[in-house]
Design an enzyme around this catalytic site. Structure first.
Site, mmCIF file in Angstrom:
data_model
loop_
_atom_site.group_PDB
_atom_site.id
_atom_site.type_symbol
_atom_site.label_atom_id
_atom_site.label_comp_id
_atom_site.label_asym_id
_atom_site.label_seq_id
_atom_site.Cartn_x
_atom_site.Cartn_y
_atom_site.Cartn_z
ATOM 1 N N GLU A 27 -8.277 -2.189 -12.790
ATOM 2 C CA GLU A 27 -7.546 -2.794 -13.908
ATOM 3 C C GLU A 27 -8.411 -2.758 -15.160
ATOM 4 O O GLU A 27 -9.574 -3.165 -15.126
ATOM 5 C CB GLU A 27 -7.199 -4.257 -13.604
ATOM 6 C CG GLU A 27 -6.235 -4.450 -12.464
ATOM 7 C CD GLU A 27 -4.778 -4.419 -12.888
ATOM 8 O OE1 GLU A 27 -4.497 -4.142 -14.080
ATOM 9 O OE2 GLU A 27 -3.925 -4.679 -12.027
ATOM 10 N N HIS B 268 -4.744 0.830 -13.907
ATOM 11 C CA HIS B 268 -3.791 -0.164 -14.400
ATOM 12 C C HIS B 268 -4.288 -0.719 -15.737
ATOM 13 O O HIS B 268 -5.430 -0.495 -16.126
ATOM 14 C CB HIS B 268 -3.729 -1.370 -13.453
ATOM 15 C CG HIS B 268 -3.415 -1.080 -12.037
ATOM 16 N ND1 HIS B 268 -2.165 -1.266 -11.504
ATOM 17 C CD2 HIS B 268 -4.205 -0.661 -11.010
ATOM 18 C CE1 HIS B 268 -2.185 -0.979 -10.215
ATOM 19 N NE2 HIS B 268 -3.411 -0.606 -9.879
ATOM 20 N N HIS C 24 -0.654 3.558 -12.607
ATOM 21 C CA HIS C 24 0.324 2.743 -11.895
ATOM 22 C C HIS C 24 1.729 3.277 -12.152
ATOM 23 O O HIS C 24 2.575 3.298 -11.252
ATOM 24 C CB HIS C 24 0.187 1.292 -12.363
ATOM 25 C CG HIS C 24 0.773 0.299 -11.411
ATOM 26 N ND1 HIS C 24 0.854 -1.038 -11.719
ATOM 27 C CD2 HIS C 24 1.297 0.411 -10.168
ATOM 28 C CE1 HIS C 24 1.404 -1.693 -10.704
ATOM 29 N NE2 HIS C 24 1.686 -0.834 -9.758
ATOM 30 N N ASP D 166 2.055 0.920 -16.834
ATOM 31 C CA ASP D 166 0.623 0.978 -17.116
ATOM 32 C C ASP D 166 -0.037 2.172 -16.414
ATOM 33 O O ASP D 166 0.475 2.648 -15.413
ATOM 34 C CB ASP D 166 -0.064 -0.348 -16.733
ATOM 35 C CG ASP D 166 0.120 -0.752 -15.281
ATOM 36 O OD1 ASP D 166 1.263 -0.716 -14.770
ATOM 37 O OD2 ASP D 166 -0.876 -1.113 -14.653
#
Length: 192
Positions: free
Chosen positions: A117, A35, A153, A163
């Site tokens: 992330e 992400h 993602h 993303d």
């Protein structure tokens, strides 16, 4: 890098997120989901992501934060622009990063995935230090769990998420890993 028996990366800072729960019984961790995130959007270095993942975001701090009120999300790992890794959820638990999702006909990707992330956005290139940290973390996770695939993602939630975005260099990332590990699909492949 090393993952301990509790599913924690021993070299990472650990900040507990309440936004997680138990994985379904007998579920293998087989997918990594990449992400990007920045809070406020397209701004880096602040504590917005930490505050979001720990349910402490103040809607008065920034106008965008008003859209996040009541949102309960997390990821297992957050890699800052300088390559620092923060862990929010033990790998043994289910982080709430994927939302409505499907990977190769299997829904509920949170059940069997680890979410990573990257501090960034769809309109910003990621840093060399982030790629180095991501590759090292990925290798560590693959040594510890039966990970078969890596996807963005956008691959598991096509049309809903974009993303890690077009500035994420899949080739650079893949060059540091086993060649058969990164599997990405088009939205037509994901919907059975």
């Amino acid at each position: 890098m090393h993952i301990d028996a509790a599913g924690l990366l021993v070299t990472a800072q650990f900040i507990t997120s309440p936004n997680c729960d138990e994985r379904p019984a007998d579920t293998e961790i087989s997918l990594l989901v990449i992400h990007n995130i920045s809070l406020p959007p397209n701004e880096f270095g602040g504590d917005g992501v930490i505050e979001l993942f720990t349910n402490r975001i103040n809607p008065e701090t920034h106008p965008y934060y008003q859209t996040l009120q009541g949102l309960k999300v997390s990821a297992h790992f957050f890699i800052r622009r300088d390559g620092t890794i923060i862990q929010f959820v033990p790998c043994s638990q289910r982080a709430w990063h994927a939302g409505a999702s499907n990977w190769q006909g299997n829904e509920r990707c949170n059940d069997y995935s680890i979410g990573i992330e990257l501090e960034g956005s769809d309109i910003t290139q990621f840093t060399e230090k982030q790629y180095t940290a991501l590759i090292t973390l990925t290798k560590c996770l693959c040594d510890h769990y039966p990970i078969k695939d890596i996807a963005g993602h956008s691959d598991i939630a096509p049309g809903r998420k974009s993303d890690p975005g077009s500035y994420f260099d899949w080739e650079k990332y893949g060059n540091g890993l086993r060649r058969d590990l990164i599997m990405r699909s088009t939205s037509s492949d994901l919907v059975k």
